[in-house]
Design an enzyme around this catalytic site. Sequence first.
Site, PDB file in Angstrom:
ATOM      1  N   LYS A 210       0.749  -1.163  -0.165  1.00  0.00           N
ATOM      2  CA  LYS A 210       0.155  -0.160  -0.005  1.00  0.00           C
ATOM      3  C   LYS A 210       0.821   1.164   0.224  1.00  0.00           C
ATOM      4  CE  LYS A 210      -1.971   1.623   4.184  1.00  0.00           C
ATOM      5  NZ  LYS A 210      -1.718   2.895   4.403  1.00  0.00           N
ATOM      6  N   ASN A 211       1.854   1.137   1.006  1.00  0.00           N
ATOM      7  CA  ASN A 211       2.548   2.589   0.900  1.00  0.00           C
ATOM      8  C   ASN A 211       3.780   2.781  -0.082  1.00  0.00           C
ATOM      9  OD1 ASN A 211       0.812   2.894   3.202  1.00  0.00           O
ATOM     10  ND2 ASN A 211       2.603   2.478   4.780  1.00  0.00           N
TER      11      ASN A 211
ATOM     12  N   CYS B 120      -6.216  11.293  12.055  1.00  0.00           N
ATOM     13  CA  CYS B 120      -7.128  10.179  12.098  1.00  0.00           C
ATOM     14  C   CYS B 120      -6.925   9.574  13.377  1.00  0.00           C
ATOM     15  CB  CYS B 120      -6.607   8.957  10.912  1.00  0.00           C
ATOM     16  SG  CYS B 120      -4.811   8.807  11.488  1.00  0.00           S
TER      17      CYS B 120
ATOM     18  N   ARG C 216      -1.391  14.094  12.632  1.00  0.00           N
ATOM     19  CA  ARG C 216      -1.138  13.879  11.386  1.00  0.00           C
ATOM     20  C   ARG C 216      -0.802  15.193  10.819  1.00  0.00           C
ATOM     21  NH1 ARG C 216      -2.232   8.463   9.891  1.00  0.00           N
ATOM     22  NH2 ARG C 216      -0.455   8.545   8.211  1.00  0.00           N
TER      23      ARG C 216
ATOM     24  N   ASP D  59       4.159   0.620  12.426  1.00  0.00           N
ATOM     25  CA  ASP D  59       3.027  -0.178  11.745  1.00  0.00           C
ATOM     26  C   ASP D  59       2.896  -1.561  12.071  1.00  0.00           C
ATOM     27  OD1 ASP D  59       3.116   1.647   8.444  1.00  0.00           O
ATOM     28  OD2 ASP D  59       2.324   2.371  10.483  1.00  0.00           O
TER      29      ASP D  59
ATOM     30  N   ARG E  84      -8.738  -1.023   4.014  1.00  0.00           N
ATOM     31  CA  ARG E  84      -7.849  -0.047   3.462  1.00  0.00           C
ATOM     32  C   ARG E  84      -6.439  -0.506   3.092  1.00  0.00           C
ATOM     33  NH1 ARG E  84      -7.031   4.806   7.055  1.00  0.00           N
ATOM     34  NH2 ARG E  84      -5.650   5.161   5.307  1.00  0.00           N
TER      35      ARG E  84
HETATM   36  C1  EPZ Z   1       3.573   6.937   6.373  1.00  0.00           C
HETATM   37  O1  EPZ Z   1       2.641   7.871   7.058  1.00  0.00           O
HETATM   38  C2  EPZ Z   1       2.824   5.763   6.413  1.00  0.00           C
HETATM   39  N1  EPZ Z   1       1.635   6.062   5.407  1.00  0.00           N
HETATM   40  C3  EPZ Z   1       2.403   5.254   7.537  1.00  0.00           C
HETATM   41  O2  EPZ Z   1       1.509   4.100   7.253  1.00  0.00           O
HETATM   42  C4  EPZ Z   1       3.582   5.222   8.239  1.00  0.00           C
HETATM   43  O3  EPZ Z   1       3.201   4.713   9.796  1.00  0.00           O
HETATM   44  C5  EPZ Z   1       4.197   6.191   8.559  1.00  0.00           C
HETATM   45  O4  EPZ Z   1       4.752   6.848   7.211  1.00  0.00           O
HETATM   46  C6  EPZ Z   1       5.602   6.086   9.380  1.00  0.00           C
HETATM   47  O5  EPZ Z   1       6.518   5.136   8.850  1.00  0.00           O
HETATM   48  C7  EPZ Z   1       1.714   5.906   4.009  1.00  0.00           C
HETATM   49  O6  EPZ Z   1       2.982   5.661   3.737  1.00  0.00           O
HETATM   50  C8  EPZ Z   1       0.398   6.276   2.981  1.00  0.00           C
HETATM   51  P1  EPZ Z   1       5.339  10.540   8.540  1.00  0.00           P
HETATM   52  P2  EPZ Z   1       3.272   9.564   7.091  1.00  0.00           P
HETATM   53  O7  EPZ Z   1       5.145  11.727   7.978  1.00  0.00           O
HETATM   54  O8  EPZ Z   1       3.976   9.816   5.930  1.00  0.00           O
HETATM   55  C9  EPZ Z   1       4.937  13.606  12.192  1.00  0.00           C
HETATM   56  C10 EPZ Z   1      -0.395   2.448   7.664  1.00  0.00           C
HETATM   57  O9  EPZ Z   1      -0.828   2.234   8.624  1.00  0.00           O
HETATM   58  N2  EPZ Z   1       4.885  14.610  11.186  1.00  0.00           N
HETATM   59  O10 EPZ Z   1       6.569   9.654   8.657  1.00  0.00           O
HETATM   60  O11 EPZ Z   1       1.953  10.287   7.384  1.00  0.00           O
HETATM   61  C11 EPZ Z   1       3.617  12.773  12.254  1.00  0.00           C
HETATM   62  O12 EPZ Z   1       2.602  13.359  13.335  1.00  0.00           O
HETATM   63  C12 EPZ Z   1      -0.018   4.170   7.935  1.00  0.00           C
HETATM   64  O13 EPZ Z   1       0.172   2.263   6.454  1.00  0.00           O
HETATM   65  C13 EPZ Z   1       4.782  16.078  11.418  1.00  0.00           C
HETATM   66  O14 EPZ Z   1       4.804  16.378  12.590  1.00  0.00           O
HETATM   67  O15 EPZ Z   1       4.326   9.601   8.226  1.00  0.00           O
HETATM   68  C14 EPZ Z   1       4.053  11.672  12.700  1.00  0.00           C
HETATM   69  O16 EPZ Z   1       3.974  11.676  14.457  1.00  0.00           O
HETATM   70  C15 EPZ Z   1      -0.078   4.707   9.267  1.00  0.00           C
HETATM   71  N3  EPZ Z   1       4.637  16.941  10.432  1.00  0.00           N
HETATM   72  C16 EPZ Z   1       5.530  11.349  12.283  1.00  0.00           C
HETATM   73  O17 EPZ Z   1       6.133  12.531  12.054  1.00  0.00           O
HETATM   74  C17 EPZ Z   1       4.593  16.544   9.215  1.00  0.00           C
HETATM   75  O18 EPZ Z   1       4.501  17.442   8.337  1.00  0.00           O
HETATM   76  C18 EPZ Z   1       5.625  10.309  11.227  1.00  0.00           C
HETATM   77  O19 EPZ Z   1       4.806  10.811  10.297  1.00  0.00           O
HETATM   78  C19 EPZ Z   1       4.625  15.100   8.899  1.00  0.00           C
HETATM   79  C20 EPZ Z   1       4.673  14.231   9.969  1.00  0.00           C
END
Ligand code: EPZ
Length: 415
Positions: free
Chosen positions: A24-25, A118, A123, A307, A399
């Site tokens: 998915k990712n 979510c 997020r 995850d 999903r």
């Molecule tokens: C990706 O989400 C994945 N989703 C997530 O998988 C995964 O858990 C995550 O990366 C971490 O590996 C997809 O790829 C579609 P991040 P993403 O930006 O990109 C904070 C699943 O179940 N943050 O690395 O949203 C955020 O709040 C999903 O498949 C900011 O503060 O993750 C979090 O605490 C869930 N500001 C941390 O960073 C920002 O602008 C990690 O988020 C962006 C993120």
Amino acid sequence: MDGNKLYIKGPQRMHGELLVQGSKNAALPILAATVLGKGIFIIHHCPRISDVKHMLELLEDAGCRIHWEGHMLIVDTRELCNYRVSCGGAGKMRSTVTLLGSILGRMHQVEIPYPGGCTIGKRPIDLHLKGLEQLGAVFEHQEHTLYGSAQMLHGAQVYLDFPSVGATENVLLAAVLAEGTTVLHGAAMEPEIVELASFLRKMGADITGDGNPVITVKGVSKLHAAEYIIPSDRIVAGTYLFGAVMTRGEVRLLHVPISHLGHLPELLEQMGAVVEAEEDWIHVRMERQCRPIPYMVTAPFPGFPTDLQSALVAALSTASGTSFIEEKIFEARFQIVEELQKMGASVVSEDSFALMDGNAKLHGARVEAKELRGGAALIMAALAAEGETCISGMEYVCRGYEDINSDLKKLGIVV
Ligand code: EPZ
């Protein structure tokens, strides 16, 4: 499955061989990237999951044409004309936030509904916006939507305060057609970043350093269509491996790039499993009760992935002693704890910590999936539980899981 409920009668031992579905990712940012090139893309091993379905709806809204042939997806972007992404509901928008960088890169303007938070966390997208602004984008925050524009996107030194996966993807997507060179510092190193960069290179992009904290992108004037094979989903694979370990089973998972699993094989061995692995398959056999893990913390790749945290909590609930997990990526990712307690697990969580006493004799119960990864972990727990478990909220699991009933049957489970 009955509507959005799945019934599992345990205990059952997981055993068998499975070709794991596409990631998915990896698929979502790759589909967003098709917007950057004009032509007909062929994407193999694409998972037919609801998050992909939603992304494809948005691409069609933008003017693309979509056609499935089994798991081969054909995306025709020649008529792309619309920079406004239609509303799909905040939760749905989360998985399509990378359209921000790709539509901006192609059309120099973009309008998307705010990708809301979510159940696992707020997020925010501040790191995405800061990175894109360093490339020349300007954003206007409207009540429900975000409008971005750029007279011209230009290369820059971009620094991420945290190795955000999505922010890294958005900066890459906006940089590949920018004027000049972008050096992205503090980039995420997840396998999905390398997959996106590989796909963009096949489209004609000039990217080096992906998989490391510093990625260099030399802007090019045009990108073309490409053909690509989506790798298998490392989180789906890891979840089933924890299911095998919890049920003292034996599984072989195929088409899984072992390099994408990080240190998971070693962790499974630490828990008492016998693990064999080659480049794209892994075989796990468990003949004893799981050993506990004194302390595990979630971290950006190559650390233990957030995850897989819920599946680890479920597995360690049945271990022969006390385990401790710290969740450092998301602020609300222990919702499975309350549901496991209903199944007889002695597990508690507070703030970013969870403590599993272990030695739980799980029993069937009515439990609720509140998000994708916790829902999948509850299904693994149900396999190890004595009696029938009803898991509601299966729309969350769909999903990320294309057909979990079929997967479980191939892994020897009666559903
Ligand atoms: C990706 O989400 C994945 N989703 C997530 O998988 C995964 O858990 C995550 O990366 C971490 O590996 C997809 O790829 C579609 P991040 P993403 O930006 O990109 C904070 C699943 O179940 N943050 O690395 O949203 C955020 O709040 C999903 O498949 C900011 O503060 O993750 C979090 O605490 C869930 N500001 C941390 O960073 C920002 O602008 C990690 O988020 C962006 C993120």
